[in-house]
Design an enzyme around this catalytic site. Structure first.
Site, mmCIF file in Angstrom:
data_model
loop_
_atom_site.group_PDB
_atom_site.id
_atom_site.type_symbol
_atom_site.label_atom_id
_atom_site.label_comp_id
_atom_site.label_asym_id
_atom_site.label_seq_id
_atom_site.Cartn_x
_atom_site.Cartn_y
_atom_site.Cartn_z
ATOM 1 C CG ASN A 103 -2.206 0.791 0.944
ATOM 2 O OD1 ASN A 103 -2.334 1.458 -0.085
ATOM 3 N ND2 ASN A 103 -3.145 0.752 1.881
ATOM 4 C CG HIS A 114 -7.004 0.586 7.344
ATOM 5 N ND1 HIS A 114 -5.806 1.222 7.541
ATOM 6 C CD2 HIS A 114 -6.828 -0.221 6.249
ATOM 7 C CE1 HIS A 114 -4.934 0.812 6.625
ATOM 8 N NE2 HIS A 114 -5.525 -0.047 5.835
#
Length: 319
Positions: free
Chosen positions: A174, A205
């Protein structure tokens, strides 16, 4: 250097190439792409006359797009086969826990974690390919003269699978979000930058408890891994065999540490997470705490670097 208009701002946030799965990109790069300066800007960084060119080349993204589409196809096949055959939930199955020795459970944990990765490889690589197909993502020319289309790439699969440190693993997973977290939190945090960045990542998240177990555990493992590397690595650089042995051991420990850390991320809920950590005796948490208690920790130069960055920003603003 100037505030974007509402149209530019909404275009950057809601553009069709990245609205579903990203990746995150710099505003200045996006605007350069929209205005047709993106590729030209990168090409001007190279002296093409020395390379025998009379004019700027016209790099095509076709090769990069086809390569990334092949990766997405392989990832999709692996996802449809491995992920269903090796579910993460099996590592907390009562029958599995009763009949399987501790080391075998760790081995199976590695297998199910590997099986969970292809869906991320698929989504991020496809998103990268979509941007490249639109002509966005050119990052320049490498040492061999090859055109690179990895400006927006979100992962480096080879570096992930061969990572010999927790830091190396995170830096190649990521990638664009990690770069954003570094800019908005790590480089600006007045104290405890590592811990604050992990906490922000958990908040970013979402609300599932598993995310918080993962990122809070990540703080411990990152600090412990840094302490071990700073105190031990230099002893293994004196000869090639020692360095190879060190790399093999650190690769195995890194992969197991990642599996231990990300299992709650996949399971999401509190109960299966606690059951999993109990089944492996919280061994990584305990080892990390012992490392942090026993090994000397070098002071970080973060505050000095932050002061230098701030001085540079102030200088730019004054100009």
């Amino acid at each position: 250097r100037s505030r974007p208009s509402l149209l530019e701002y909404l275009s950057y946030l809601l553009n069709f190439m990245s609205i579903i799965a990203g990746p995150c990109s710099n505003y200045k790069d996006y605007i350069a792409f929209i205005e047709g300066r993106h590729v030209h800007m990168k090409l001007l960084e190279v002296n093409w006359k020395q390379k025998g060119y009379d004019r700027l080349p016209d790099p095509s993204p076709t090769g990069a797009v086809m390569y990334k589409l092949c990766i997405t196809l392989v990832s999709l096949i692996l996802f449809l086969t491995l992920t269903k055959n090796f579910p993460m939930a099996y590592i907390i199955d009562n029958e599995f826990l009763d009949k399987t020795p501790f080391l075998s459970r760790l081995g199976y944990l590695y297998v199910v974690t590997q099986a969970a990765k292809p869906k991320y490889y698929f989504a991020w690589t496809l998103a990268d390919a979509v941007n490249n197909a639109a002509g966005y993502g050119f990052s320049g020319v490498d040492e061999r003269g090859t055109f690179r289309w990895d400006l927006l790439s979100n992962l480096n699969i080879w570096n992930i699978e061969t990572a010999t440190s927790f830091k190396m693993y995170i830096e190649n997973w990521n990638i664009q979000t990690a770069a954003w977290l570094k800019r908005v939190c790590y480089d600006r945090a007045p104290w405890y930058p590592t811990a604050l960045t992990f906490v922000l990542s958990a908040l970013w998240h979402g609300i599932y408890p598993g995310y918080y177990f993962t990122f809070l555990t990540g703080i411990l493992i990152t600090l412990a891994a840094r302490a071990i590397r700073n105190n031990c690595r230099h002893y293994f650089l004196s000869s090639v065999p020692l360095k190879i042995a060190y790399d093999i051991v650190t690769w195995a420990v890194t992969q197991l540490a990642v599996c231990y850390t990300v299992a709650p991320f996949v399971m999401l809920a509190v109960e299966p997470t606690i059951k999993f950590y109990k089944s492996v005796y919280f061994h990584m948490h305990i080892l990390c705490i012992l490392v942090l208690l026993l090994l000397p920790i070098r002071p970080q130069t973060h505050s000095v670097r932050r002061a230098q960055n701030q001085a540079m920003l102030n200088s730019i603003k004054s100009k």
